[in-house]
Design an enzyme around this catalytic site. Structure first.
Site, PDB file in Angstrom:
ATOM      1  CG  PHE A   1      -0.112   0.021   2.596  1.00 38.60           C
ATOM      2  CD1 PHE A   1      -0.127   1.360   3.157  1.00 38.60           C
ATOM      3  CD2 PHE A   1       0.196  -1.173   3.074  1.00 38.60           C
ATOM      4  CE1 PHE A   1       0.475   1.584   4.201  1.00 38.60           C
ATOM      5  CE2 PHE A   1       0.972  -0.751   4.380  1.00 38.60           C
ATOM      6  CZ  PHE A   1       1.123   0.389   5.084  1.00 38.60           C
ATOM      7  CB  CYS A   2       1.835   3.799  -1.592  1.00 36.49           C
ATOM      8  SG  CYS A   2       0.874   3.728  -3.234  1.00 36.49           S
ATOM      9  CB  THR A   3      -0.220   8.382  -0.555  1.00 33.31           C
ATOM     10  OG1 THR A   3       0.839   8.606   0.161  1.00 33.31           O
ATOM     11  CG2 THR A   3      -1.235   9.599  -0.344  1.00 33.31           C
TER      12      THR A   3
END
Length: 245
Positions: free
Chosen positions: A182-184
């Site tokens: 996951f990331c922003t």
């Protein structure tokens, strides 16, 4: 009053005319009074913009008129003030730098898992096949320090181009597990998940829409802290509002 609409969006799609697009979008964004950043590259588009809603939606409508961008669905949040100081439209080698040109999401993305499914897996402690689930934060260390998923794997990278070597160094630790990267907003995981698959990891997913979509759809369950954003808000809460100062 929160009357400034903030959007973020990206799409990996071949843009051989990136330079011409820059000229066109530079003129349009200035005419509409938008502020923020649009990055263009041969591999696609990445944008972060803010303005009163009418102006933002006009820009999105312009993008949707181009068949290559017709399915872009920006993530939205609201703020009381303009979080950007100026408008930049740039052409770069990559819209998210990894330094691995063979990783091309436009040619086929890694499997994505929706926010509701990730929440359910974390609620029950395993995926639907009974396999242990781990969340892998692909962001930079200073972003992670502001907030992340409970017990997320954090390799303390200082820039995304360090991620591939970190995968190779820690690959054995992920074997046999379901890995949700996951990331922003999802863009880094488009490349991260493909790289992990090519490194031999069998059960790799990307969180669809990133942390921001997860906040929108689940309210932030299993996540502690805030989500760092690259503008003057510096971060948003699980309700997607700017941090109080």
């Amino acid at each position: 009053m929160n009357d400034i609409l903030n959007i973020s969006a990206y799409k990996f799609v071949p843009l051989p005319d990136a330079t011409e697009l820059r000229t066109q979008l530079q003129a349009l964004t200035l005419d509409l009074g938008l502020k923020g950043t649009i990055l263009l590259a041969e591999e696609g588009i990445n944008l972060f913009l803010a303005a009163p809603a009418e102006a933002v939606r006009a820009l999105v409508a312009h993008l949707h008129a181009d068949a290559r961008f017709a399915d872009i669905v920006p993530k939205e949040s609201w703020s009381a003030q303009q979080p950007f100081r100026k408008m930049l439209v740039k052409v770069k080698p990559e819209i998210i730098r990894m330094n691995h040109p063979t990783i091309r999401p436009a040619e086929g993305r890694a499997p994505a898992v929706p926010a509701a499914t990730v929440k359910r897996w974390l609620d029950q402690g395993h995926d639907d096949e009974g396999r242990p689930v781990v969340t892998l934060d692909t962001r930079n260390d200073f972003e992670v320090d502001q907030g992340t998923f409970d017990n997320a794997i954090d390799w303390r990278i200082s820039k995304f181009s360090e991620f591939p070597q970190a995968v190779l160094d820690h690959r054995a630790e992920l074997a046999g597990k379901t890995v949700v990267s996951f990331c922003t907003g999802g863009i880094r995981c488009e490349k991260a998940a493909i790289f992990m698959q090519e490194a031999g990891l069998d059960h790799v997913y990307q969180l669809e829409g990133g942390i921001l979509k997860y906040f929108e759809e689940t309210g932030g369950a299993h996540y502690h802290g805030n989500c760092f954003v690259f503008d003057e808000r510096r971060g948003v809460d699980a309700d997607l509002s700017a941090l109080k100062r």
